[in-house]
Structure formats: structure tokens, C-alpha cells
Scaffold this motif. Sequence first.
Motif, mmCIF file in Angstrom:
data_model
loop_
_atom_site.group_PDB
_atom_site.id
_atom_site.type_symbol
_atom_site.label_atom_id
_atom_site.label_comp_id
_atom_site.label_asym_id
_atom_site.label_seq_id
_atom_site.Cartn_x
_atom_site.Cartn_y
_atom_site.Cartn_z
ATOM 1 N N LEU A 172 0.791 -1.096 0.205
ATOM 2 C CA LEU A 172 -0.186 -0.013 -0.086
ATOM 3 C C LEU A 172 0.849 1.254 0.080
ATOM 4 N N TRP A 173 0.607 2.008 -0.808
ATOM 5 C CA TRP A 173 1.387 3.353 -1.174
ATOM 6 C C TRP A 173 0.712 4.642 -0.875
ATOM 7 N N ILE A 174 0.735 5.343 0.104
ATOM 8 C CA ILE A 174 -0.066 6.410 0.432
ATOM 9 C C ILE A 174 0.996 7.754 0.146
ATOM 10 N N GLY A 175 0.512 8.840 -0.702
ATOM 11 C CA GLY A 175 1.065 9.886 -0.798
ATOM 12 C C GLY A 175 0.401 10.894 -1.495
ATOM 13 N N SER A 176 1.119 12.073 -2.068
ATOM 14 C CA SER A 176 0.506 13.294 -2.750
ATOM 15 C C SER A 176 1.447 13.678 -3.839
ATOM 16 N N GLY A 177 0.830 14.534 -4.521
ATOM 17 C CA GLY A 177 1.772 14.967 -5.881
ATOM 18 C C GLY A 177 1.758 14.199 -6.951
ATOM 19 N N GLU A 178 2.845 14.176 -7.734
ATOM 20 C CA GLU A 178 2.866 13.417 -8.555
ATOM 21 C C GLU A 178 2.726 11.789 -8.330
ATOM 22 N N ARG A 179 1.886 11.081 -9.276
ATOM 23 C CA ARG A 179 1.565 9.717 -8.728
ATOM 24 C C ARG A 179 2.631 8.672 -9.205
ATOM 25 N N PRO A 180 2.854 7.550 -8.526
ATOM 26 C CA PRO A 180 3.772 6.493 -8.838
ATOM 27 C C PRO A 180 3.244 6.034 -10.209
ATOM 28 N N LYS A 181 3.898 5.209 -10.867
ATOM 29 C CA LYS A 181 3.650 4.441 -11.940
ATOM 30 C C LYS A 181 2.402 3.556 -11.870
ATOM 31 N N THR A 182 1.581 3.485 -12.637
ATOM 32 C CA THR A 182 0.624 2.395 -12.802
ATOM 33 C C THR A 182 1.155 1.021 -12.149
ATOM 34 N N GLY A 183 0.432 0.311 -11.189
ATOM 35 C CA GLY A 183 1.093 -1.030 -11.056
ATOM 36 C C GLY A 183 2.050 -0.938 -9.912
ATOM 37 N N ALA A 184 2.507 0.346 -9.480
ATOM 38 C CA ALA A 184 3.737 0.363 -8.601
ATOM 39 C C ALA A 184 3.590 -0.271 -7.061
ATOM 40 N N ALA A 185 2.110 -0.428 -6.910
ATOM 41 C CA ALA A 185 1.741 -1.149 -5.617
ATOM 42 C C ALA A 185 0.634 -1.622 -5.770
ATOM 43 N N ASP A 186 0.308 -2.564 -4.886
ATOM 44 C CA ASP A 186 -1.209 -3.325 -5.053
ATOM 45 C C ASP A 186 -2.216 -2.119 -4.729
ATOM 46 N N HIS A 187 -2.230 -1.407 -3.624
ATOM 47 C CA HIS A 187 -3.022 -0.201 -3.528
ATOM 48 C C HIS A 187 -2.426 1.040 -3.682
ATOM 49 N N VAL A 188 -3.081 2.116 -4.138
ATOM 50 C CA VAL A 188 -2.439 3.400 -3.853
ATOM 51 C C VAL A 188 -3.300 4.382 -3.318
ATOM 52 N N LEU A 189 -3.180 5.185 -2.310
ATOM 53 C CA LEU A 189 -4.133 5.858 -2.068
ATOM 54 C C LEU A 189 -3.384 7.377 -1.999
ATOM 55 N N TRP A 190 -3.983 8.205 -2.814
ATOM 56 C CA TRP A 190 -3.128 9.333 -3.429
ATOM 57 C C TRP A 190 -3.990 10.524 -3.523
ATOM 58 N N LEU A 191 -3.453 11.749 -2.915
ATOM 59 C CA LEU A 191 -4.021 13.005 -2.874
ATOM 60 C C LEU A 191 -3.449 13.918 -4.166
ATOM 61 N N ASP A 192 -4.094 14.015 -5.167
ATOM 62 C CA ASP A 192 -3.402 14.691 -6.608
ATOM 63 C C ASP A 192 -3.161 16.064 -6.109
#
Length: 238
Positions: free
Chosen positions: A115-135
Motif C-alpha cells: 500500500l502506497w500513500i502519498g501526494s503530488g505526482e503519482r507513482p507508475k501504474t502498478g507500482a503497488a497493490d493499492h495506492v491512496l493518493w492526493l493529487d
Amino acid sequence: MTALTAIDRGLSAELAADLAATAFTLAKRFAAGATMWSIAPSWEPHALHIAVEFVHPVIMGKRALPAVALTGPDLVDLVRVSVRPGDIVVAVAGAEQPDVRSIMRRSPAWGATTLWIGSGERPKTGAADHVLWLDDPDPRVPATGGFVLFYHVLWELTHVCFEHPGLLKLECADEVCVTCSDEGRLGEVVTASADGLAAVRTARGVEDVVTSLVGPVATGDLVLVHAGTALSRLEEDT
């Protein structure tokens, strides 16, 4: 007037759905005996907060869930020696954080759900099983409470899932070869020998793999393993 951050504007329907799907995965993993490992190289308090959130129930009757924060240098090595197949790795970091990118890339070889939580530019598609992101590129986002809201909601929803134990059975969804009933798996080289064999760690454990098709390999290399043979060498960011 202070500009609004992404979290000030509320959760989108897509993000709410991602939170629900992530919590369902966490509940299934915890039900199967997983430990959660949290990392946040640039914002270590987030890693500590996540571990406390899950291991210390704030509501009477809720179960304590095994969660540990990993901090300090050499995070890739620290996660490598800590995680077991079936465990969970949660990272709070920007998309360009090199240690997190490496850990997310290698986690399938370790058998971990990510699980990758973050903000700003997103990681590449498929970089983690789940991505929770604030764009939102605003550098204040990690300190505004948005990430804290994420893992508070995840804790709540994970326990909601526990109320429906019939849904928590892990299902095997691996695509396998119709000829040999084996699937291609990401592996990380543990030790290599000069005779075309290497000890490779995959989600199934450490196994001896033939490396003659990919040439000499070194400890830490990533390879695609199928039927006991390394078919190709993979770069970390591919």
C-alpha cells in the motif's frame, strides 16, 4: 486567504472506493496472520502513527492488529529481513522516493501486499497493490491531516470487514501455465553461483533457479521465474 489543499475539498468517490477496497485487502491479510510493516522515510511520524493506529485499539472490543514501524537508514534491507510471505508493507512517501520505489518493486518477490500513500505526482501504474493518493502538489499536504485521515478510515473499515468473516477467505487468483501449472513469479536473487544456478527468493520461499537463460546474476537482482528457470532479468523501475 489560505488556499485549500486536496483533503480540504473532501474525498472523491474514486478515493472512497479505493479506501474500501484497500481495507478489504488488509482485513483478509490480517485474518490470515499478516503483520503490517509501515515506512515513511521523509515523514517517520506517519510510520509510527500507522503502527500505533493498528496495534492499539482505541475502541473497546476491537482486536489489536500486528503492526510495526520500520525507521532509520537502509530501509530496503530492513524491510527485506522483516517481511514474511503474506505480510503487508505500507509506505507513506512521494512517488520519487528511491527506497520506497525499490521496496514496492521487490515486495512481490517477498510475498508482501503493498500500500502506497502519498501526494503530488503519482507513482507508475502498478507500482503497488493499492495506492491512496492526493493529487495535490502542495508540499503542505503531508502535514495537513490527509494521510492521517486515510489510515484512520482504513482502521475503521478493516474492523468493519472483520464483522463479516465469511468474506475474508483468501482466494488464489494467479494465472498459471496450462502446460506445467506454474505461474511467472518475480524473484530476488539471494546468492548466485558460477554454474548457472542461483538461490532466488519468491513469494513461495527461497528456491534454486536455473539462470543460464539470463546469464550471470548478482545478489539483489530481480528475475522473472517460471518452472524453476529465470526467464528474464528485470530492472527495478520497469
